[in-house]
Write an enzyme that holds these catalytic residues in place. Structure first.
Site, PDB file in Angstrom:
ATOM      1  CG  ASP A 132      69.380 -77.679 -20.018  1.00  0.00           C
ATOM      2  OD1 ASP A 132      68.228 -78.779 -20.829  1.00  0.00           O
ATOM      3  OD2 ASP A 132      70.080 -77.675 -20.250  1.00  0.00           O
ATOM      4  CD  GLU A 185      61.050 -83.643 -22.253  1.00  0.00           C
ATOM      5  OE1 GLU A 185      62.149 -84.368 -22.332  1.00  0.00           O
ATOM      6  OE2 GLU A 185      60.035 -84.497 -23.622  1.00  0.00           O
ATOM      7  CG  ASN A 199      60.162 -84.400 -27.560  1.00  0.00           C
ATOM      8  OD1 ASN A 199      60.975 -83.548 -27.224  1.00  0.00           O
ATOM      9  ND2 ASN A 199      60.047 -84.922 -26.367  1.00  0.00           N
ATOM     10  CG  HIS A 217      63.479 -81.421 -25.781  1.00  0.00           C
ATOM     11  ND1 HIS A 217      63.357 -82.864 -26.089  1.00  0.00           N
ATOM     12  CD2 HIS A 217      64.312 -81.401 -24.898  1.00  0.00           C
ATOM     13  CE1 HIS A 217      64.398 -83.271 -25.561  1.00  0.00           C
ATOM     14  NE2 HIS A 217      65.347 -82.131 -24.812  1.00  0.00           N
TER      15      HIS A 217
HETATM   16  N1  LIG Z   1      68.112 -80.489 -22.569  1.00  0.00           N
HETATM   17  C1  LIG Z   1      69.045 -81.416 -23.674  1.00  0.00           C
HETATM   18  C2  LIG Z   1      68.353 -80.413 -24.358  1.00  0.00           C
HETATM   19  O1  LIG Z   1      68.950 -78.594 -24.163  1.00  0.00           O
HETATM   20  C3  LIG Z   1      69.260 -80.595 -25.293  1.00  0.00           C
HETATM   21  O2  LIG Z   1      69.396 -79.385 -27.067  1.00  0.00           O
HETATM   22  C4  LIG Z   1      68.807 -81.866 -26.101  1.00  0.00           C
HETATM   23  C5  LIG Z   1      69.182 -81.924 -27.643  1.00  0.00           C
HETATM   24  O3  LIG Z   1      69.905 -82.576 -27.270  1.00  0.00           O
HETATM   25  P1  LIG Z   1      71.643 -82.792 -28.604  1.00  0.00           P
HETATM   26  O4  LIG Z   1      71.943 -81.389 -29.556  1.00  0.00           O
HETATM   27  O5  LIG Z   1      72.687 -84.296 -28.415  1.00  0.00           O
HETATM   28  O6  LIG Z   1      70.886 -83.569 -29.615  1.00  0.00           O
HETATM   29  O7  LIG Z   1      69.126 -82.854 -25.802  1.00  0.00           O
HETATM   30  C6  LIG Z   1      68.432 -82.801 -23.833  1.00  0.00           C
HETATM   31  O8  LIG Z   1      67.491 -82.317 -23.602  1.00  0.00           O
END
Ligand SMILES: N[C@@H]1[C@@H](O)[C@H](O)[C@@H](COP(=O)(O)O)O[C@@H]1O
EC number: 3.5.99.6
Length: 265
Positions: free
Chosen positions: A67, A143, A136, A138
């Site tokens: 992403d 989402e 959540n 995602h």
């Molecule tokens: N777009 C990214 C995701 O790809 C990632 O997995 C998520 C969790 O991030 P973290 O690993 O910092 O909790 O955050 C963002 O939303």
């Protein structure tokens, strides 16, 4: 899905790095789907160290990131291109031309999403798709209520995500409200999906992903339908699972079988 419960985030990073290393031993020209966020950082550092020691090489590897924000220049410190360069690509022997992120800065991002999907197909598909998970449930920027067969596309960020990110942008500075993300259908086409989750804040999402119904309300639950999904969690992220001992027993039996057969762990 294969759930592996490990003691610490460092153990999670090492186990994940082993899977990448085994894949590179099978095919030095592997194609990897990569993720951002805080969770994969330790894994990237482990892979950087193994590359430095000559245990593996990324010279022939191609990568596609999960992403990217829209309307952020690649040089912006909050762009995922900047994150990947500073946390990983600048420290390994990969050809930068072989690293792709979703086209958040394209003149026509909608048309560019089709090109991104085609580039993944032209590369022969993804061998390992690395994922984190949001609180959540995602994955990427898919989402809750995302279509479970979706493809790479422009997605609106939730208010929570925008509020969570606000701390990274100065007052008055443009903050993206849109993103470009691989779809869940895109992710599901990877030959192996490797999801990492650590910390108490992910425990509810991990429970919903592993034990809950397959539902757009928890996009990560789609991985219950993937033939080779590996979920690596530490004890804190596993703390809401109904029967963690069950997964630990399976992993111990699996490791014993692989050792007996002389296969890679
Ligand atoms: N777009 C990214 C995701 O790809 C990632 O997995 C998520 C969790 O991030 P973290 O690993 O910092 O909790 O955050 C963002 O939303």
């Amino acid at each position: 899905m294969k759930v592996v419960i490990l003691d610490t985030p460092t153990d999670v990073a090492r186990y994940g790095a082993d899977l990448f290393q085994q894949q590179l031993q099978r095919n030095p020209a592997s194609v990897f789907g990569l993720a951002t966020g805080s969770t994969p950082v330790q894994l990237y550092r482990e892979l950087i160290e193994r590359n430095r020691q000559g245990l593996l090489s990324f010279r022939e590897v191609r990568t596609f990131n999960l992403d990217e924000y829209m309307d952020l220049p690649a040089t912006h410190p909050q762009s995922y291109r900047h994150f990947m360069n500073s946390e990983f690509f600048d420290h390994i022997d990969i050809d930068p031309a072989n690293t792709r992120v979703p086209p958040g800065d394209a003149a026509d991002p909608i048309a560019a999403c089709t090109d991104y999907e085609r580039a993944i197909a032209d590369a022969g598909g993804i061998d390992i798709q690395l994922l984190g998970i949001g609180r959540n449930g995602h994955i990427g920027f898919n989402e809750p209520t995302s279509c479970l067969t979706s493809r790479t596309r422009v997605k609106t960020l939730t208010r929570e995500t925008i509020e969570d990110n606000a701390r990274f942008f100065s007052a008055g500075e443009h903050q993206p409200h849109l993103s470009v993300t691989m779809g869940i259908g895109t992710i599901m086409e990877a030959r192996l999906v490797l999801l990492l989750a650590t910390g108490e804040s992910k425990a509810a999402a991990v429970k919903a992903m592993v034990e809950g119904p397959v539902s757009a309300w928890c996009p990560a639950s789609a991985l219950q339908m993937h033939p080779a999904a590996v979920v690596l969690v530490d004890e804190a992220a596993a703390s809401q699972l109904s029967n963690p001992g069950f997964f630990k027993h399976i992993e111990a039996e699996n490791q014993a079988l692989l050792a007996r057969l002389g296969h890679c762990p």
